[in-house]
Structures are given as structure tokens and as C-alpha cells.
Design an enzyme around this catalytic site. Structure first.
Site, PDB file in Angstrom:
ATOM      1  N   GLU A 186      12.661  -3.505  -3.549  1.00 64.21           N
ATOM      2  CA  GLU A 186      12.578  -4.946  -3.829  1.00 64.21           C
ATOM      3  C   GLU A 186      13.140  -5.271  -5.208  1.00 64.21           C
ATOM      4  O   GLU A 186      12.848  -6.310  -5.786  1.00 64.21           O
ATOM      5  CB  GLU A 186      11.117  -5.442  -3.737  1.00 64.21           C
ATOM      6  CG  GLU A 186      10.437  -5.217  -2.404  1.00 64.21           C
ATOM      7  CD  GLU A 186      10.988  -6.066  -1.260  1.00 64.21           C
ATOM      8  OE1 GLU A 186      11.896  -6.886  -1.496  1.00 64.21           O
ATOM      9  OE2 GLU A 186      10.518  -5.872  -0.123  1.00 64.21           O
ATOM     10  N   HIS A 205       4.105  -6.593  -6.693  1.00 64.95           N
ATOM     11  CA  HIS A 205       4.068  -6.889  -5.260  1.00 64.95           C
ATOM     12  C   HIS A 205       3.097  -5.919  -4.598  1.00 64.95           C
ATOM     13  O   HIS A 205       3.169  -4.712  -4.844  1.00 64.95           O
ATOM     14  CB  HIS A 205       5.464  -6.723  -4.661  1.00 64.95           C
ATOM     15  CG  HIS A 205       5.468  -6.695  -3.167  1.00 64.95           C
ATOM     16  ND1 HIS A 205       4.974  -7.735  -2.404  1.00 64.95           N
ATOM     17  CD2 HIS A 205       5.873  -5.752  -2.276  1.00 64.95           C
ATOM     18  CE1 HIS A 205       5.100  -7.440  -1.130  1.00 64.95           C
ATOM     19  NE2 HIS A 205       5.634  -6.233  -1.021  1.00 64.95           N
ATOM     20  N   HIS A 244       0.253  -5.387  -0.904  1.00 64.97           N
ATOM     21  CA  HIS A 244      -0.106  -5.860   0.444  1.00 64.97           C
ATOM     22  C   HIS A 244      -1.603  -6.168   0.498  1.00 64.97           C
ATOM     23  O   HIS A 244      -2.401  -5.344   0.933  1.00 64.97           O
ATOM     24  CB  HIS A 244       0.278  -4.799   1.483  1.00 64.97           C
ATOM     25  CG  HIS A 244       1.753  -4.554   1.573  1.00 64.97           C
ATOM     26  ND1 HIS A 244       2.321  -3.597   2.390  1.00 64.97           N
ATOM     27  CD2 HIS A 244       2.803  -5.170   0.946  1.00 64.97           C
ATOM     28  CE1 HIS A 244       3.649  -3.635   2.270  1.00 64.97           C
ATOM     29  NE2 HIS A 244       3.958  -4.573   1.390  1.00 64.97           N
ATOM     30  N   GLU A 297     -13.834 -19.286  -9.824  1.00 68.22           N
ATOM     31  CA  GLU A 297     -12.871 -18.492 -10.610  1.00 68.22           C
ATOM     32  C   GLU A 297     -11.423 -18.839 -10.246  1.00 68.22           C
ATOM     33  O   GLU A 297     -10.545 -18.831 -11.098  1.00 68.22           O
ATOM     34  CB  GLU A 297     -13.028 -16.995 -10.306  1.00 68.22           C
ATOM     35  CG  GLU A 297     -14.393 -16.430 -10.486  1.00 68.22           C
ATOM     36  CD  GLU A 297     -14.665 -16.071 -11.924  1.00 68.22           C
ATOM     37  OE1 GLU A 297     -15.655 -16.605 -12.445  1.00 68.22           O
ATOM     38  OE2 GLU A 297     -13.903 -15.300 -12.506  1.00 68.22           O
ATOM     39  N   HIS A 321       3.115 -10.404   5.183  1.00 66.22           N
ATOM     40  CA  HIS A 321       3.587  -9.248   4.427  1.00 66.22           C
ATOM     41  C   HIS A 321       2.767  -8.956   3.169  1.00 66.22           C
ATOM     42  O   HIS A 321       2.217  -7.876   3.038  1.00 66.22           O
ATOM     43  CB  HIS A 321       5.079  -9.442   4.072  1.00 66.22           C
ATOM     44  CG  HIS A 321       5.679  -8.282   3.351  1.00 66.22           C
ATOM     45  ND1 HIS A 321       6.964  -7.855   3.537  1.00 66.22           N
ATOM     46  CD2 HIS A 321       5.168  -7.450   2.415  1.00 66.22           C
ATOM     47  CE1 HIS A 321       7.211  -6.808   2.775  1.00 66.22           C
ATOM     48  NE2 HIS A 321       6.127  -6.546   2.075  1.00 66.22           N
TER      49      HIS A 321
END
Ligand code: 2HA
Ligand code: ZN
Length: 257
Positions: A110, A133, A135, A164, A205
Site C-alpha cells: 500500500e 492501516h 483490519h 471518548e 476491508h
């Protein structure tokens, strides 16, 4: 350099422990400060091409996770799984400064999304030098529900589930409809979403988040995951969660930390 490497490897371990980094899922990059930049080795390593010229990042150094590495390995062996790269002076390529010598390791798949985002951050939020990044199961699950694939709807759920979130993620998340990962198109869509938000949720994703340092970036992801978990817990118990009221949210928005 040592501190930032320690922080990235600590966060990588937490991502794995939270179940957000199956196999080689996720990637992290950090734009280094002048003080953290390494000196050039005498013998310059091979210049590798960038998919797109990044003039604004010319001569910057980045710490990036290598492609095909597991977050649990970044936690255990940061020096074998993190690359120190330097963008060339004309922004057309990069050199791998560490590990030293020729290496078969290459930056995250990525990388083009990360660099597009760093270009935008260096202009718009220069104190944000981390792109992460991962998952996040709870957040991905939200995007498996068609009616929630809408930025406003997602943010209203996330903000309403925990004080929060309103306080520490005031701009909420941007939503990126499904696009094939690793492509320029998803890089550009993410970049757009991150112009106004510190996190962008990729449909089906995962999440891309930006922050000033690795720990703060992890905290942001953790808070969003907490909100999503509370929503699912209420729904699994058979109840529709009430959410914070407009006036409670308004009151929270005025809090200063
Ligand atoms: O780094 O998560 O999106 C592996 C991925 C690709
Ligand atoms: Zn991914």
C-alpha cells in the site's frame, strides 16, 4: 530513530493482539523528522522507482513496514521487518537505507496510498507524520451492512456510542466505498477522505488512520473500535442502542483537553 522504531513495534504487537492483523494484514509508515533522519551511507543503494513522482516528499526519510511482513514479526523483530527509505532528490524514486546493503525486502503493497497521504499531510496537517492501516474487525463489520455504508450514518453511530469518540475523534471517519486494494484509485479516494478526517474506513476491508505519533494513532483506532463494539453488543443483546443525545454531544464538543 530508536524511539520511533520502538513505538512502531509496540503498536504492531497491539494490532496483532487485538486481532486486527491476521497474516500480513496492515501496514505502517512514519515520516521522520530531521533529527531522526539517517546519514547517507558512502555507497548509495540502488534507486528504486516510485509509481508516481512525489516532489513534495523529495529527500524525506520514512520508516515503513515491509511487504508480506506480519505485524507480530514487526513486534518481535523490528529491524528485520521495518525499512528505512529515503525519497530521491527529484521525488521519482527511493533508496532503502536500512537494512543496509542489498535487501530483497520491499515496502508495503500500500506504499502508493501511504505516499499520497503523506504528501497531503505534509501540506495540510504537517504534525501528522504517521499513516497506519489495519483490519479493525468491528469497523469492517459495520461496512458489511449496506445501509451503514454512508459517511453520515457511520459517524452518527460511532459518535453516539461513547463520549471518548466525540472528544478524541471530533472529525469522525471518512468512508471509502470498496475499491481493489493496492491501486492508485483507492489511494486517491483515501487521500480525499483523509483531507477532512484523521481516519478513513475502507468498505469491507479496514481502516487508514493518521496521527502525530504511532501511539496516538493507535489510540484513535482503539476508540473507534470501542464505539463499534458497543453498538454490536447492544444489537446482539437484542436492543437498539439509544446513542448520546444531540445536547450531550454538543456539550462534549466543547470540552478541551
Ligand atoms: O498490507 O492490509 O491492504 C496488507 C494489507 C493490504
Ligand atoms: Zn489491508
Amino acid at each position: 530513530m530508536k524511539n520511533i522504531t520502538d513505538d512502531v513495534s509496540a503498536v504492531a504487537g497491539w494490532l496483532w493482539q487485538r486481532g486486527w492483523a491476521e497474516r500480513n494484514a496492515g501496514n505502517i509508515s512514519v515520516r521522520l523528522t530531521e533529527g531522526e533522519m539517517a546519514s547517507f551511507p558512502d555507497e548509495q543503494p540502488t534507486l528504486l522507482p516510485l509509481p508516481k513522482r512525489c516532489e513534495t516528499l523529495a529527500a524525506f526519510h520514512f520508516l515503513v513496514t515491509a511487504t508480506n511482513t506480519r505485524m507480530r514479526d514487526v513486534a518481535a523483530r523490528p529491524l528485520d521487518t521495518l525499512l528505512l527509505i529515503r525519497i530521491s532528490d527529484d521525488g521519482t524514486g527511493y533508496r532503502i537505507l536500512s537494512p543496509p546493503g542489498e535487501t530483497a525486502l520491499r515496502p508495503t503493497s500500500e506504499m502508493s496510498a501511504h505516499l499520497c497521504i503523506h504528501e497531503m499531510l505534509s501540506q495540510k496537517r504537517p504534525d501528522h507524520r504517521v499513516v497506519m492501516h489495519t483490519h479493525v474487525t468491528e469497523l469492517i463489520a459495520l461496512t458489511q451492512i449496506r445501509e451503514l455504508c454512508d459517511e453520515q450514518r457511520l459517524n452518527s453511530i460511532l459518535m453516539g456510542m461513547h463520549p471518548e469518540t466525540r472528544v478524541f475523534v471530533p472529525d469522525g471517519v471518512g468512508f471509502v466505498p470498496y475499491i481493489l486494494p493496492g491501486t492508485r484509485a483507492i489511494g486517491e479516494a483515501t487521500l480525499k477522505a483523509l483531507e477532512d478526517h484523521s481516519a478513513a474506513l475502507w468498505e469491507k476491508h479496514g481502516l487508514f488512520a493518521t496521527g502525530r505519533d504511532p501511539l496516538e494513532t493507535f489510540d484513535l483506532i482503539d476508540i473507534l473500535a470501542k464505539s463499534a463494539s458497543i453498538w454490536f453488543l447492544c444489537r446482539s443483546a437484542g436492543y437498539e442502542p439509544e446513542g448520546l443525545t444531540e445536547s450531550q454531544l454538543h456539550e462534549l464538543a466543547k470540552l478541551k483537553f
